[in-house]
Write an enzyme that holds these catalytic residues in place. Structure first.
Site, PDB file in Angstrom:
ATOM      1  N   THR A   1       0.536  -1.414   0.138  1.00 40.74           N
ATOM      2  CA  THR A   1       0.201  -0.011   0.391  1.00 40.74           C
ATOM      3  C   THR A   1       0.611   1.090  -0.092  1.00 40.74           C
ATOM      4  OG1 THR A   1       0.635   0.078   2.245  1.00 40.74           O
ATOM      5  CG2 THR A   1      -2.110  -1.062   1.349  1.00 40.74           C
ATOM      6  N   ASP A   2      -0.072   2.183  -0.159  1.00 43.44           N
ATOM      7  CA  ASP A   2       0.765   3.698  -0.134  1.00 43.44           C
ATOM      8  C   ASP A   2       0.199   4.487   1.051  1.00 43.44           C
ATOM      9  OD1 ASP A   2      -1.182   4.395  -1.919  1.00 43.44           O
ATOM     10  OD2 ASP A   2       0.017   4.820  -3.436  1.00 43.44           O
ATOM     11  N   LYS A   3       0.177   5.617   0.718  1.00 43.85           N
ATOM     12  CA  LYS A   3      -0.169   6.286   1.689  1.00 43.85           C
ATOM     13  C   LYS A   3      -1.296   7.153   1.610  1.00 43.85           C
ATOM     14  CE  LYS A   3       1.091  11.193   2.261  1.00 43.85           C
ATOM     15  NZ  LYS A   3      -0.266  12.223   1.134  1.00 43.85           N
TER      16      LYS A   3
END
Lengths: 138, 138, 138, 138
Positions: A16-18
């Site tokens: 995942t990313d932010k």
């Protein structure tokens, strides 16, 4: 449309990313895992192919991101062969949730055949035959 | 404490996870970049070392995460040599913001010397001399 | 063809795979870094855009791998804007070595505009004006 | 030594580096997957914990690399809990091949309990009880 091969992946934090969803570049690692398992399921380990001095580098990749995939989701990747000839192999992918068939991400990768010295080659007969059987089977 | 070598990195989206901060496993890639640039700054490209058949695989890594690092931050990684002998090389790292000296993350990596066939070796004289000069310089 | 914005990246060990070259999925992280720096160079940090509740998720990505990129190479990524309207933004990329202009990898990413609740929106006037100025500048 | 929880992972091309083995920083993603599945097997999804506003960020990580892991290997990650109290949780990991028990990599991660605003907290009673049951079960 062929049924294809289903590979399941559980989304990691690392994927995942932010934004809270899977990073767009990560899917290519999933597609790699999916096609490797599809080929193994067809009767050949990609590592054996490499041991024979043949590899299938990615020449082209295309990906459409329709709906995001979230942390801890279990997703299904459906993989199928588009075409194969002596010069190249075309594979297609669709990412779906475990319980719904809405396509989140769809992609295509185009591969050539390469020898141990890094040169593009014509697919050896038995390798081509293997992939042709896979196309028919789907 | 030695001044060390400063390497700057801008945080990418790809570095972050759904917490909105840098994923803990990502720092090891940054430390790799930092030590490679420190060695280059000392006069030797790590790729040249490899061309001579010598590599420095990581045998041990330790990391303490004190404060998080956010997307798009510019961080400084301070890297310095702890010790070197014929069997191993110890490096230390600190991650700080661009404008404050609070240590966000601190780490240590321990490396051995390896030959082209993947066997641990004693560091060749000139390689050891290079790293000893780096220790003194700091 | 517009001159575009040049962003330089040094290839890390972490970027490579067992073929000894950059893994095909890694380039998307580089393109992310390249477009972020291009936008910053144009006068706006992507993180500021996000602070205003606007993001530019990737809707589509295409990549052609022509020649491989090796460990420790310094590469130039040329990035330029293809088009922009209220619904989407199209960016193009080329990866070249530091000293030669042979294109190793070329890519396109298509982005939509998204609000803080994850819904596709029309680009706000000032955001659209910013990107239009960037297109003209190139 | 407790039996622990076994999680299996197949090595992807994306996990390897130009040495032909798994990149040292990648193991942390595997450990994340391993502890998440261990906790799920214990009866709680980490994503549910997060939905309650509690997370377990990594405060410290230590890793020893004894023997390398190669492309396409199927490895077992044995994970077990070292200790838990209201302030922190300690987990241990060992990476082994599918058919041999030689430890390739061993690691420890230390986690604190964090609330939704990113502040370290004392573990809520039921969360602590859950992890204590896991320690006893092993």
């Amino acid at each position: 449309m062929p049924e294809g091969y289903i590979h399941r992946i559980r989304v990691r934090y690392a994927d995942t990313d932010k934004m809270g969803v899977v990073y767009h570049g990560r899917y290519f690692e999933w597609f790699e895992a999916a096609r490797t398992e599809m080929i193994r399921d067809g009767g050949m380990a990609y590592s054996e192919l490499e041991a024979q001095g043949i590899s299938l580098p990615v020449m082209e990749a295309r990906c459409r991101y329709r709906r995001s995939v979230s942390y801890d989701e279990l997703v299904r990747i459906r993989t199928w062969m588009g075409s194969v000839d002596r010069a190249k192999l075309v594979l297609h992918y669709e990412v779906m949730g475990e319980t719904d068939d809405a396509v989140r991400v769809e992609a295509t990768t185009v591969h050539c055949f390469m020898d141990g010295r890094g040169r593009a080659i014509r697919a050896p007969k038995e390798v081509l035959a293997f992939f042709k059987r896979m196309v028919e089977r789907m």
